[in-house]
Design an enzyme around this catalytic site. Structure first.
Site, PDB file in Angstrom:
ATOM      1  N   LYS A 147       0.793  -1.217   0.069  1.00  0.00           N
ATOM      2  CA  LYS A 147      -0.123   0.160   0.045  1.00  0.00           C
ATOM      3  C   LYS A 147       0.854   1.307   0.050  1.00  0.00           C
ATOM      4  O   LYS A 147       0.475   2.393  -0.617  1.00  0.00           O
ATOM      5  CB  LYS A 147      -0.930  -0.185   1.310  1.00  0.00           C
ATOM      6  CG  LYS A 147      -1.954  -1.250   1.052  1.00  0.00           C
ATOM      7  CD  LYS A 147      -3.363  -0.583   1.735  1.00  0.00           C
ATOM      8  CE  LYS A 147      -4.563  -1.299   1.489  1.00  0.00           C
ATOM      9  NZ  LYS A 147      -5.573  -1.387   2.586  1.00  0.00           N
TER      10      LYS A 147
ATOM     11  N   LYS B 142     -10.923  -4.888  -4.649  1.00  0.00           N
ATOM     12  CA  LYS B 142     -11.782  -4.014  -4.683  1.00  0.00           C
ATOM     13  C   LYS B 142     -11.280  -2.714  -5.499  1.00  0.00           C
ATOM     14  O   LYS B 142     -12.159  -1.895  -5.913  1.00  0.00           O
ATOM     15  CB  LYS B 142     -12.362  -3.518  -3.394  1.00  0.00           C
ATOM     16  CG  LYS B 142     -12.755  -4.351  -2.274  1.00  0.00           C
ATOM     17  CD  LYS B 142     -13.280  -3.449  -1.206  1.00  0.00           C
ATOM     18  CE  LYS B 142     -13.441  -4.494  -0.012  1.00  0.00           C
ATOM     19  NZ  LYS B 142     -12.326  -4.622   0.803  1.00  0.00           N
TER      20      LYS B 142
ATOM     21  N   LYS C 232      -4.143 -10.665  -7.029  1.00  0.00           N
ATOM     22  CA  LYS C 232      -5.293 -11.245  -6.389  1.00  0.00           C
ATOM     23  C   LYS C 232      -6.524 -10.155  -7.007  1.00  0.00           C
ATOM     24  O   LYS C 232      -6.128  -9.043  -7.264  1.00  0.00           O
ATOM     25  CB  LYS C 232      -5.310 -11.126  -4.906  1.00  0.00           C
ATOM     26  CG  LYS C 232      -5.106  -9.811  -4.183  1.00  0.00           C
ATOM     27  CD  LYS C 232      -5.686  -9.705  -2.907  1.00  0.00           C
ATOM     28  CE  LYS C 232      -5.815  -8.231  -2.443  1.00  0.00           C
ATOM     29  NZ  LYS C 232      -6.431  -8.081  -1.258  1.00  0.00           N
TER      30      LYS C 232
END
Ligand code: TYM
Length: 334
Positions: A117, A202, A199
């Site tokens: 992140k 969202k 993966k």
């Protein structure tokens, strides 16, 4: 969940940081519904976690309600399980502060999600992003959870939660239950449709994911366009054939047909057939959930009341643990 807990406790959470994906469903929500009756369950909408990256306030509010309705639409029962917003129970943030004092900078710096992140949001590497796993540990330990069903990407966060609990217990015996992760291999990691080595997430572009609220035509189109490979063979081999293996995994989990039976049945057929069958099972899974979702969203008063009542139930349990923690640590309690 009764106030005098008899079954083991299950806790899990999902961030309202975007539309809920098929990856979230297969990796977590679906497993919640399979486990619900054997545990006293808490399913949280972890809105405080979502703040670690910038959110549009109106979108966050609407995603929060969407996630609450989806939990119920998937079949979870808010009269039994506690379905609630993390920010409605201030004890999460309070315990997180305490646990910050039992967590080392070095171990937080090793978290792969923090590193990922930080790369993705290099203009906003805030302290919340760094201490994210501590809030997650607080979520879990606050309710003395025995089991935490999650996808594979959360494994490291469960390990640090266990380490924090054990470290705390070593100094103050018997305060926290040390939780076990529940990460079934078949559902651990659903991959992106456009970049199947990553993966499904969202926060990624629309074409890479199936949203729980996608209309049947959209699901079919996205799966038709899913990236596969050029050898034409239907075989489960995630390493060398990530795209095809991902479709097989989705199809097998949602249809209940074993991987062996599925690959034998489809062997020699084209990828078109695999994509079509996968799309149809996804559509059949989502349609009843979407119908219940629409009905719930049409009744905003019911949703608000349910979330309010459930937050009160969660708070009762949370306070029990927090009081014990404060007492053990020597915080003066009049
Ligand atoms: P979040 O919101 O990213 O994802 C929610 C759940 O979905 C799983 N998941 C997946 N599983 C399989 N394939 C995928 N592509 C996929 N994408 C997501 C995640 O592993 C997760 O189980 N930190 C957590 C939220 C959280 C939490 C907690 C979870 C906060 N506190 C306490 C458990 C217990 C997260 O970001 O999940």
């Amino acid at each position: 969940m009764s106030d005098t807990t008899r079954k083991p406790v299950l806790f899990s959470g999902i961030q309202p940081s975007g539309h809920i994906t098929l990856g979230n469903f297969i990796g977590s929500m679906r497993n919640f519904t399979l486990l619900e009756k054997d545990y006293d369950c808490l399913f949280s909408i972890v809105d405080l976690h979502a703040l670690t990256v910038r959110q549009n306030p109106a979108v966050l509010r609407s995603n929060t309600l969407e996630l609450a309705a989806l939990y119920i639409a998937c079949g979870l029962n808010p009269e039994e399980s506690i379905i609630y917003c993390q920010s409605h129970v201030p004890q999460h943030a309070e315990l997180a502060w305490i646990l910050n004092c039992f967590t080392y900078m070095g171990e937080l710096g090793r978290m792969t999600q923090f590193k990922d992140k930080s790369r993705k949001h290099s203009d906003n590497i805030n302290a919340g992003l760094f201490t994210y796993p501590v809030l997650m540990a607080a979520d879990i330990l606050l309710y003395q959870a025995n089991l935490v069903p999650v996808g594979a990407d959360q494994k490291q966060h469960l390990e640090i939660t266990r380490d924090i609990a054990q470290r705390f217990n070593a100094l103050h015996p018997g305060v926290f239950v040390v939780p076990e992760p529940h990460i079934p291999k078949e559902t651990a990691k659903i991959m992106s449709l456009t970049e199947p080595e990553k993966k499904m997430s969202k926060s990624d572009p629309e074409d890479s994911l199936v949203s729980m609220l996608d209309k049947p035509e959209v699901v079919r189109r996205k799966l038709r366009r899913a990236v596969t490979d050029s050898d034409g063979e239907i075989r489960f081999d995630p390493e060398n054939k990530p795209g095809v293996s991902n479709l097989l995994a989705i199809l097998s989990v949602l249809s209940g047909e074993s991987m062996d039976a599925l690959t034998t049945r489809l062997s020699g057929q084209g990828y078109g057939k695999l994509k079509e069958e996968t799309a149809e099972v996804v559509v059949a899974t989502l349609e009843p959930i979407q119908a219940r979702y629409q009905a719930l969203m049409a009744d905003k008063a019911y949703m608000a009341d349910t979330l309010k009542r459930n937050a009160e139930r969660a708070q009762y349990l949370a306070l029990r643990t927090l009081r014990k923690v404060y007492k053990k640590l020597g915080l003066y309690q009049p």
